[in-house]
Scaffold this active site. Structure first.
Site, PDB file in Angstrom:
ATOM      1  N   LYS A  18       0.831  -1.210   0.000  1.00 50.76           N
ATOM      2  CA  LYS A  18       0.000   0.000   0.000  1.00 50.76           C
ATOM      3  C   LYS A  18       0.863   1.257   0.000  1.00 50.76           C
ATOM      4  O   LYS A  18       0.611   2.183  -0.762  1.00 50.76           O
ATOM      5  CB  LYS A  18      -0.932   0.034   1.223  1.00 50.76           C
ATOM      6  CG  LYS A  18      -1.889  -1.147   1.319  1.00 50.76           C
ATOM      7  CD  LYS A  18      -2.887  -0.962   2.445  1.00 50.76           C
ATOM      8  CE  LYS A  18      -2.270  -0.995   3.827  1.00 50.76           C
ATOM      9  NZ  LYS A  18      -1.691  -2.309   4.219  1.00 50.76           N
TER      10      LYS A  18
ATOM     11  N   ARG B 176      -9.721   0.711   8.939  1.00 49.29           N
ATOM     12  CA  ARG B 176      -9.243  -0.636   9.232  1.00 49.29           C
ATOM     13  C   ARG B 176     -10.278  -1.441  10.003  1.00 49.29           C
ATOM     14  O   ARG B 176     -10.026  -2.587  10.345  1.00 49.29           O
ATOM     15  CB  ARG B 176      -7.993  -0.522  10.100  1.00 49.29           C
ATOM     16  CG  ARG B 176      -6.708  -0.955   9.392  1.00 49.29           C
ATOM     17  CD  ARG B 176      -5.637  -0.812  10.416  1.00 49.29           C
ATOM     18  NE  ARG B 176      -4.378  -1.390  10.181  1.00 49.29           N
ATOM     19  CZ  ARG B 176      -3.328  -0.791   9.636  1.00 49.29           C
ATOM     20  NH1 ARG B 176      -3.451   0.388   9.102  1.00 49.29           N
ATOM     21  NH2 ARG B 176      -2.173  -1.386   9.605  1.00 49.29           N
TER      22      ARG B 176
ATOM     23  N   ARG C 128      11.814  -5.710   4.841  1.00 52.07           N
ATOM     24  CA  ARG C 128      11.570  -4.273   4.659  1.00 52.07           C
ATOM     25  C   ARG C 128      12.491  -3.410   5.513  1.00 52.07           C
ATOM     26  O   ARG C 128      12.760  -3.722   6.667  1.00 52.07           O
ATOM     27  CB  ARG C 128      10.138  -3.919   5.066  1.00 52.07           C
ATOM     28  CG  ARG C 128       9.096  -4.641   4.294  1.00 52.07           C
ATOM     29  CD  ARG C 128       7.800  -3.895   4.239  1.00 52.07           C
ATOM     30  NE  ARG C 128       7.148  -3.693   5.523  1.00 52.07           N
ATOM     31  CZ  ARG C 128       5.874  -3.340   5.623  1.00 52.07           C
ATOM     32  NH1 ARG C 128       5.152  -3.158   4.529  1.00 52.07           N
ATOM     33  NH2 ARG C 128       5.322  -3.169   6.799  1.00 52.07           N
TER      34      ARG C 128
ATOM     35  N   ARG D   8      11.046  -1.559  11.166  1.00 55.51           N
ATOM     36  CA  ARG D   8       9.940  -1.370  12.103  1.00 55.51           C
ATOM     37  C   ARG D   8       9.889  -2.495  13.129  1.00 55.51           C
ATOM     38  O   ARG D   8      10.036  -3.663  12.779  1.00 55.51           O
ATOM     39  CB  ARG D   8       8.617  -1.321  11.336  1.00 55.51           C
ATOM     40  CG  ARG D   8       8.398  -0.016  10.632  1.00 55.51           C
ATOM     41  CD  ARG D   8       7.248  -0.054   9.663  1.00 55.51           C
ATOM     42  NE  ARG D   8       6.017  -0.622  10.203  1.00 55.51           N
ATOM     43  CZ  ARG D   8       4.849  -0.554   9.585  1.00 55.51           C
ATOM     44  NH1 ARG D   8       4.758   0.069   8.414  1.00 55.51           N
ATOM     45  NH2 ARG D   8       3.780  -1.086  10.114  1.00 55.51           N
TER      46      ARG D   8
ATOM     47  N   ARG E  65      -0.693  -8.928  13.260  1.00 54.50           N
ATOM     48  CA  ARG E  65      -1.250  -7.931  12.330  1.00 54.50           C
ATOM     49  C   ARG E  65      -2.111  -8.607  11.261  1.00 54.50           C
ATOM     50  O   ARG E  65      -3.120  -8.061  10.838  1.00 54.50           O
ATOM     51  CB  ARG E  65      -0.115  -7.133  11.689  1.00 54.50           C
ATOM     52  CG  ARG E  65       0.532  -6.172  12.680  1.00 54.50           C
ATOM     53  CD  ARG E  65       1.892  -5.709  12.221  1.00 54.50           C
ATOM     54  NE  ARG E  65       1.829  -4.824  11.076  1.00 54.50           N
ATOM     55  CZ  ARG E  65       2.869  -4.564  10.275  1.00 54.50           C
ATOM     56  NH1 ARG E  65       4.029  -5.156  10.501  1.00 54.50           N
ATOM     57  NH2 ARG E  65       2.744  -3.744   9.273  1.00 54.50           N
TER      58      ARG E  65
END
Ligand code: AMP
Length: 216
Positions: free
Chosen positions: A13, A88, A127, A161, A172
């Site tokens: 996203k 969300r 990431r 992160r 998540r």
């Protein structure tokens, strides 16, 4: 034009939001980025959100709705926005409708980035982002042109992160399945939902999104 990018963590996203910003002149509104900025600034809101975020859970609807409402007010005019990471939950989606109606705005499209869940943990594990400008990278799929140097701003510090750890990613994904996926029928009924293949290469996903939004 005002759009939503929907999809589980790691669907891409943020990456696509940046591309849409550049191509269409829309502004990315990422509630995750806003919360991370609040944390960095040491605000009370940031402190409240910290433990919840690091565990991979969702922060309260009221807090998020207040945050996004304030940001939309700050935009005033412009070509529109891309909501990334919001809504969300179904209550957030309903609140968004009320909020847009009050502000005389409307939603034009909801892009659902579909993914293969088994691939996600692997994708997220690689990431990292520039500590200075936030540009995002990936160990395998999107390395900086020169190793250790940010393509965008030249900085040499990078961060990962806390909630990209596999334990937090699993939580998540559960939050996505249980709390966020129920939004999909909400937008499907309104005729706004457009699925794109989030597992395709970055450029191909971009092309599929352009096919939905029309030529910039
Ligand atoms: P993201 O960067 O979108 O993956 O968001 C990181 C974390 O911020 C999430 O795991 C949540 O803890 C929190 N967060 C971001 N957006 C929302 C939202 N719309 N509702 C609840 N929590 C959110």
């Amino acid at each position: 034009m005002n759009i939503i990018l929907l999809g589980p963590p790691g669907a891409g996203k943020g990456t696509q939001a940046k591309r849409i910003e550049e191509k269409y002149g829309l502004v990315q509104l990422s509630t995750g980025d806003m919360l991370r900025a609040e944390r960095k600034s040491g605000s009370e809101l940031g402190r409240k959100a910290q433990a919840i975020m690091d565990a991979g859970k969702l922060v309260s609807d009221d807090l998020i709705i207040e945050l996004i409402s304030r940001r939309i007010d700050q935009l005033k005019g412009g070509k529109g926005f891309i909501l990334d990471g919001f809504p969300r939950t179904v209550p957030q989606a309903e609140a968004l409708d009320r909020l847009l109606a009050e502000k005389g705005l409307k939603l034009d499209a909801v892009i659902e980035m579909t993914v293969d869940e088994a691939e996600l943990i692997h994708r997220i594990a690689g990431r990292f982002s520039c500590a200075k400008c936030g540009a995002s990278y990936h160990d395998q799929f999107n390395r900086p042109k020169t190793d250790g140097v940010c393509d965008v701003c030249g900085a040499t510090e990078f961060t990962r992160r806390a909630d990209d750890r596999p334990e937090a990613v699993k939580i998540r994904l559960v939050a996505y399945r249980e709390q966020t996926a129920p939004i999909l029928p909400y937008y499907r009924k309104k005729g706004l939902l457009h699925p794109v293949d989030g597992m395709a290469a970055i450029d191909e996903v971009g092309r599929q999104i352009e096919a939905v939004l029309g030529r910039p």
